[in-house]
Scaffold this motif. Structure first.
Motif, PDB file in Angstrom:
ATOM      1  N   ALA A  97       0.825  -1.207   0.000  1.00  0.00           N
ATOM      2  CA  ALA A  97       0.000   0.000   0.000  1.00  0.00           C
ATOM      3  C   ALA A  97       0.862   1.262   0.000  1.00  0.00           C
ATOM      4  CB  ALA A  97      -0.927   0.007   1.211  1.00  0.00           C
ATOM      5  N   GLY A  98       2.172   1.105   0.246  1.00  0.00           N
ATOM      6  CA  GLY A  98       3.075   2.238   0.218  1.00  0.00           C
ATOM      7  C   GLY A  98       3.016   3.118   1.451  1.00  0.00           C
ATOM      8  N   ARG A  99       2.388   2.616   2.523  1.00  0.00           N
ATOM      9  CA  ARG A  99       2.249   3.401   3.741  1.00  0.00           C
ATOM     10  C   ARG A  99       1.958   2.480   4.910  1.00  0.00           C
ATOM     11  NH1 ARG A  99      -2.978   3.539   5.294  1.00  0.00           N
ATOM     12  NH2 ARG A  99      -4.527   2.933   3.769  1.00  0.00           N
ATOM     13  N   LEU A 100       2.106   3.026   6.098  1.00  0.00           N
ATOM     14  CA  LEU A 100       1.701   2.291   7.296  1.00  0.00           C
ATOM     15  C   LEU A 100       0.192   2.415   7.460  1.00  0.00           C
ATOM     16  CD1 LEU A 100       4.502   3.398   9.767  1.00  0.00           C
ATOM     17  CD2 LEU A 100       4.275   1.203   8.618  1.00  0.00           C
ATOM     18  N   GLY A 101      -0.391   1.481   8.157  1.00  0.00           N
ATOM     19  CA  GLY A 101      -1.818   1.546   8.437  1.00  0.00           C
ATOM     20  C   GLY A 101      -2.124   2.594   9.488  1.00  0.00           C
ATOM     21  N   THR A 102      -3.395   2.958   9.557  1.00  0.00           N
ATOM     22  CA  THR A 102      -3.829   3.942  10.548  1.00  0.00           C
ATOM     23  C   THR A 102      -4.485   3.237  11.729  1.00  0.00           C
ATOM     24  OG1 THR A 102      -6.042   4.216   9.624  1.00  0.00           O
ATOM     25  CG2 THR A 102      -4.286   5.620   8.709  1.00  0.00           C
ATOM     26  N   VAL A 103      -4.607   3.961  12.806  1.00  0.00           N
ATOM     27  CA  VAL A 103      -5.298   3.432  13.986  1.00  0.00           C
ATOM     28  C   VAL A 103      -6.734   3.071  13.624  1.00  0.00           C
ATOM     29  CG1 VAL A 103      -6.129   4.042  16.288  1.00  0.00           C
ATOM     30  CG2 VAL A 103      -3.840   4.702  15.587  1.00  0.00           C
ATOM     31  N   ASP A 104      -7.378   3.892  12.823  1.00  0.00           N
ATOM     32  CA  ASP A 104      -8.768   3.620  12.433  1.00  0.00           C
ATOM     33  C   ASP A 104      -8.898   2.338  11.626  1.00  0.00           C
ATOM     34  OD1 ASP A 104      -9.767   5.855  13.714  1.00  0.00           O
ATOM     35  OD2 ASP A 104      -9.682   7.124  11.926  1.00  0.00           O
ATOM     36  N   GLU A 105      -7.921   2.045  10.781  1.00  0.00           N
ATOM     37  CA  GLU A 105      -7.983   0.819   9.985  1.00  0.00           C
ATOM     38  C   GLU A 105      -7.871  -0.417  10.872  1.00  0.00           C
ATOM     39  OE1 GLU A 105      -6.259   2.282   5.708  1.00  0.00           O
ATOM     40  OE2 GLU A 105      -4.844   2.088   7.367  1.00  0.00           O
ATOM     41  N   VAL A 106      -7.002  -0.365  11.854  1.00  0.00           N
ATOM     42  CA  VAL A 106      -6.888  -1.483  12.793  1.00  0.00           C
ATOM     43  C   VAL A 106      -8.147  -1.564  13.648  1.00  0.00           C
ATOM     44  CG1 VAL A 106      -5.577  -2.409  14.731  1.00  0.00           C
ATOM     45  CG2 VAL A 106      -4.378  -1.348  12.811  1.00  0.00           C
ATOM     46  N   ALA A 107      -8.655  -0.439  14.098  1.00  0.00           N
ATOM     47  CA  ALA A 107      -9.874  -0.417  14.919  1.00  0.00           C
ATOM     48  C   ALA A 107     -11.067  -0.986  14.164  1.00  0.00           C
ATOM     49  CB  ALA A 107     -10.166   1.007  15.383  1.00  0.00           C
ATOM     50  N   ASP A 108     -11.136  -0.768  12.860  1.00  0.00           N
ATOM     51  CA  ASP A 108     -12.236  -1.338  12.063  1.00  0.00           C
ATOM     52  C   ASP A 108     -12.231  -2.859  12.117  1.00  0.00           C
ATOM     53  OD1 ASP A 108     -13.178   1.155  11.310  1.00  0.00           O
ATOM     54  OD2 ASP A 108     -12.176   1.130   9.350  1.00  0.00           O
TER      55      ASP A 108
END
Length: 50
Positions: A7-18
């Motif tokens: 994805a070319g980036r680190l994940g966000t807190v919201d993505e893990v929370a989902d």
């Protein structure tokens, strides 16, 4: 980072929370005995180096 994360980036807190929210919901009642990687398709066992 593009080499390690498709994805070319680190994940966000919201993505893990989902994912966590889904697993805690009734919709996940049939999921058991598995590991769910929330790692952006990264092929390494951990992202500690970031």
């Amino acid at each position: 980072m593009r080499r390690d994360f498709p994805a070319g980036r680190l994940g966000t807190v919201d993505e893990v929370a989902d994912v966590v929210t889904c697993l805690l919901s009734d919709r996940a009642s049939w999921i058991n005995g598995t590991n769910i990687a929330v790692d952006g398709a990264q092929n390494r066992p951990s992202a500690r180096g970031y």
